[in-house]
Design an enzyme around this catalytic site. Structure first.
Site, PDB file in Angstrom:
ATOM      1  CE  LYS A 125      -4.149  -2.067   1.952  1.00 16.75           C
ATOM      2  NZ  LYS A 125      -3.696  -3.466   1.813  1.00 16.75           N
ATOM      3  CE  LYS A 160      -6.201   1.390   0.355  1.00 17.77           C
ATOM      4  NZ  LYS A 160      -6.288   0.884  -1.023  1.00 17.77           N
ATOM      5  NE  ARG A 210      -3.235  -7.102  -8.862  1.00 19.86           N
ATOM      6  CZ  ARG A 210      -3.247  -7.987  -7.866  1.00 19.86           C
ATOM      7  NH1 ARG A 210      -2.833  -9.221  -8.066  1.00 19.86           N
ATOM      8  NH2 ARG A 210      -3.690  -7.637  -6.663  1.00 19.86           N
ATOM      9  NE  ARG A 225      -8.581  -6.904  -9.340  1.00 25.39           N
ATOM     10  CZ  ARG A 225      -7.701  -6.823  -8.325  1.00 25.39           C
ATOM     11  NH1 ARG A 225      -7.311  -7.903  -7.713  1.00 25.39           N
ATOM     12  NH2 ARG A 225      -7.176  -5.672  -7.961  1.00 25.39           N
ATOM     13  NE  ARG A 233     -15.352  -5.895   1.023  1.00 27.10           N
ATOM     14  CZ  ARG A 233     -15.441  -6.912   1.863  1.00 27.10           C
ATOM     15  NH1 ARG A 233     -14.453  -7.161   2.702  1.00 27.10           N
ATOM     16  NH2 ARG A 233     -16.527  -7.687   1.869  1.00 27.10           N
ATOM     17  CG  ASP A 273      -4.427  -3.953  -7.044  1.00 28.24           C
ATOM     18  OD1 ASP A 273      -4.219  -4.781  -7.950  1.00 28.24           O
ATOM     19  OD2 ASP A 273      -4.566  -4.285  -5.849  1.00 28.24           O
ATOM     20  CD  GLU A 281      -3.686  -2.615  -2.040  1.00 31.28           C
ATOM     21  OE1 GLU A 281      -3.053  -3.691  -2.184  1.00 31.28           O
ATOM     22  OE2 GLU A 281      -4.690  -2.501  -1.328  1.00 31.28           O
ATOM     23  CG  ASN A 283      -0.967  -6.173  -5.104  1.00 31.82           C
ATOM     24  OD1 ASN A 283      -1.389  -6.564  -4.032  1.00 31.82           O
ATOM     25  ND2 ASN A 283      -1.617  -5.286  -5.844  1.00 31.82           N
TER      26      ASN A 283
END
Length: 316
Positions: A125, A160, A210, A225, A233, A273, A281, A283
């Site tokens: 993050k 978050k 993603r 997503r 979410r 993301d 984000e 990852n």
């Protein structure tokens, strides 16, 4: 090649979607030998080298018995052609300790992907702070007062925890500020824990994309997503629907701007993301979505990754 995958227990893999399984399957298809261990299997003693209790396996198809264990032995990490760190989050103290052991193995000659120091230096993050031109208005703080000020400014926000995964602990607070105080108390634990706060991005209704970057180059397709029902979410673990899509020009430009900087740091595989045109984000621990993208688009992501892995190993 002999490849070691440091991962979660093999018995817990959901092979219909697991990215590490897809990596192993492609590696075996090319004739490489596969071993696996968990972070708890790593050990070091003065006068020796970093070793692990490893399971040599052969993939045997689908279903519960998807692998056969051929040999169990203690092996030095430096004796493998490549070591892949694929432990899922959380990014906790034990994860960090594992990266220190893996970094020692590197000093002894092991080739580890993603590099342990890069994993520590790019918390998923917080890594976005390096790229302010690509992110939405964002606040990182322990201060309840600062969070309230941010809400007053942006009116519709997402809060978050920094150590969350799979959409856990994500809250939306709209203009009415309903439950903001309770949410702050839950997340920052009286000022003891740091929280990330971001302006709500309405483009989330079209999906949290993603975007995979392998060896500094973006994969041509992403997985969007898409949240379902009343859930905000965009996480598959939270019930979002995955849709493979060709990269937009903006997403490709973002990935091409970041990839050449991140790859030389030892990040062979990253997952960006992106909501709308904003990165939320980066990852790096165990990016996923290989199988979903391949099944829907025909783009063989595992093959692209294996190509990059083999090239990286040969470059040492």
């Amino acid at each position: 090649m002999n490849l070691l995958y440091v991962a979660d227990p093999l018995e817990h893999f959901k092979i219909y979607k697991d990215t590490t399984f897809a990596m192993m399957r492609e590696a075996q298809r090319r004739g490489h030998r596969i071993a696996a261990c968990e972070p708890c299997d790593l050990h070091w003693q003065r006068g020796g080298v970093v070793q692990a209790r490893v399971r040599w396996i052969e993939l045997s198809g689908g279903g519960p018995e998807w692998f056969t264990e051929t040999t169990l032995e203690t092996a030095a990490l430096k004796d493998f052609d490549g070591v892949l760190m694929r432990k899922d989050p959380p990014f906790d103290a034990e994860f960090i300790y594992a990266t220190h052991l893996l970094e020692q193995a590197e000093r002894e000659g092991a080739h580890v992907f993603n590099r342990p120091a890069a994993l520590r230096d790019h918390p998923e993050k917080l890594a976005i702070m390096e790229w302010p031109q690509f992110i939405a208005p964002t606040l990182v703080t322990r201060s309840a007062q600062e969070i309230r000020r941010f809400h007053d400014e942006h009116r519709d926000i997402i809060l978050k925890p920094l150590d969350g995964m799979g959409g856990m602990g994500i809250f939306r607070v709209q203009a009415d500020g309903l439950n903001l105080g309770s949410i702050i108390e839950t997340l920052n634990k009286g000022g003891a824990q740091t929280v990330m706060v971001q302006r709500y991005l309405p483009e989330i209704v079209d999906g949290d994309k993603r975007v995979l970057v392998i060896g500094g180059k973006p994969v041509p397709y992403c997985l969007a997503r898409v949240p379902q029902g009343n859930d905000i979410r965009g996480n598959l673990a939270a019930g979002a629907r995955g849709e493979a899509r060709p990269l937009t020009a903006a997403d490709r430009a973002t990935a091409e701007a970041m990839g050449p900087t991140l790859a030389p740091r030892g990040l062979l595989l990253i997952g960006l993301d992106i909501i709308g045109t904003h990165i939320t984000e980066i990852n790096v621990t165990s990016p996923t979505c290989f199988q979903e993208i391949t099944e829907q688009s025909g783009c063989d992501v595992a093959a692209l990754f294996q190509d990059a892995l083999e090239a990286a190993i040969k470059a040492f």
